[in-house]
Design a protein around this motif. Structure first.
Motif, PDB file in Angstrom:
ATOM      1  N   ASN A 279       0.821  -1.209   0.000  1.00 28.72           N
ATOM      2  CA  ASN A 279       0.000   0.000   0.000  1.00 28.72           C
ATOM      3  C   ASN A 279       0.856   1.260   0.000  1.00 28.72           C
ATOM      4  O   ASN A 279       1.906   1.314   0.651  1.00 28.72           O
ATOM      5  CB  ASN A 279      -0.919   0.020   1.226  1.00 28.72           C
ATOM      6  N   ASP A 280       0.399   2.259  -0.727  1.00 31.05           N
ATOM      7  CA  ASP A 280       1.049   3.567  -0.728  1.00 31.05           C
ATOM      8  C   ASP A 280       0.687   4.272   0.584  1.00 31.05           C
ATOM      9  O   ASP A 280      -0.484   4.460   0.900  1.00 31.05           O
ATOM     10  CB  ASP A 280       0.565   4.377  -1.930  1.00 31.05           C
TER      11      ASP A 280
ATOM     12  N   ASN B 137      -4.411  -2.485   6.787  1.00 32.08           N
ATOM     13  CA  ASN B 137      -5.386  -1.899   5.864  1.00 32.08           C
ATOM     14  C   ASN B 137      -6.616  -2.789   5.835  1.00 32.08           C
ATOM     15  O   ASN B 137      -6.669  -3.804   5.142  1.00 32.08           O
ATOM     16  CB  ASN B 137      -4.800  -1.765   4.457  1.00 32.08           C
TER      17      ASN B 137
ATOM     18  N   PHE C  97      -6.570   2.290   8.413  1.00 37.45           N
ATOM     19  CA  PHE C  97      -5.383   2.229   7.572  1.00 37.45           C
ATOM     20  C   PHE C  97      -4.252   2.842   8.390  1.00 37.45           C
ATOM     21  O   PHE C  97      -4.304   4.008   8.773  1.00 37.45           O
ATOM     22  CB  PHE C  97      -5.596   3.011   6.281  1.00 37.45           C
TER      23      PHE C  97
END
Length: 291
Positions: free
Chosen positions: A236-237, A262, A267
């Motif tokens: 994930n960014d 996430n 998150f």
């Protein structure tokens, strides 16, 4: 180390000094110096009052815990002794120097670590071989206090110097064992971190391979046991998380490695070294908007 332990360090330094030829004022100055200097690096906690960018995690145990500031703190206490007690004696400079050095160096041995080499390096130096709250140290000081009150024939300063030697031996034994365990597990993981347990000679080894993080309880006297296996959503960014919660960026820079969470509700990231009973003490996240 925790505040109680640092206070005990200060009292232990005071007790270990031969005060037979000291005046009352000198004893007062010695007590002020040994306890005050044992606490002064933690003055950085006040920085959270003006932290608006989520940097406190990095500021705490940062520059105030630098080895290069030890003589600065020592000079400060020399000046305070001159101001409050009208005493000008290099003896108090070296007591303050020792007290600050013990504070910042002892903090290196637990998982939280310090900015020991700031401002020349922002690397968080941590060995993880001694628990933040070390009950062995508490116990050794307690025994010394009891003996000092009951066995009057024993010189107090000699008793506490011997206690300091036992504490140093304890830290050495803990650290050697931790190092051996670290080296045993290191070949099996891409990244490894160490965290001492509250139980002497027991450690948590945190190893990461790809998106999997293992937390293993181990000691030289027992067989290692997998306690938790965590999955990190590492693909994930994190920029949006960092934008909404600046503390998360700081935590990501501060920790050796993190676990990314996430799910439908959150998150975020957390430091697996502090993972206990399904959650980490150091967890920074944002809540997801429910549709």
């Amino acid at each position: 180390m925790d505040t109680i332990t640092h206070t005990l360090f200060g009292i232990g330094i005071y007790k270990a000094v031969n005060k037979e030829n000291m005046s009352k004022k000198e004893k007062q100055a010695l007590l002020f110096t040994s306890i005050g200097a044992s606490q002064i690096p933690d003055i950085d906690v006040i920085s959270q009052l003006w932290d608006t960018t989520g940097q406190y995690q990095m500021w705490h145990r940062g520059i105030t815990h630098s080895i290069f500031l030890v003589p600065v703190w020592a000079v400060l206490f020399s000046l305070l002794n001159s101001l409050f007690f009208r005493l000008k004696n290099w003896h108090f400079f070296w007591i303050a120097f020792l007290a600050v050095f013990i504070h910042i160096t002892s903090d290196v041995f637990n998982a939280w670590g310090t900015g020991y080499l700031e401002p020349f390096s922002n690397v968080r130096l941590t060995f993880g071989t001694v628990s933040i709250i070390d009950f062995v140290i508490w116990f050794l000081f307690l025994i010394a206090f009891i003996i000092s009150k009951t066995a009057k024939r024993i010189k107090e300063y000699r008793l506490f110097r011997f206690t300091w030697a036992l504490i140093a031996l304890h830290v050495l034994v803990q650290s050697v064992q931790g190092y051996i365990l670290y080296e045993q597990h290191k070949p099996h993981y891409e990244q490894v971190a160490l965290s001492a347990s509250f139980v002497p000679w027991n450690f948590s080894i945190i190893g990461k391979n790809g998106d999997t993080v293992d937390i293993i309880q181990d000691s030289l006297l027992t067989k290692g046991r997998l306690i938790y296996q965590l999955q990190s959503a590492s693909d994930n960014d994190l920029e949006e998380l960092f934008k909404q919660n600046p503390k998360a960026r700081t935590l990501n820079e501060w920790s050796p490695f993190v676990v990314v969470v996430n799910n439908d509700q959150q998150f975020g990231i957390y430091d697996p070294r502090f993972y206990r009973k399904g959650q980490s003490f150091l967890f920074e996240y944002i809540e997801k908007t429910q549709k």
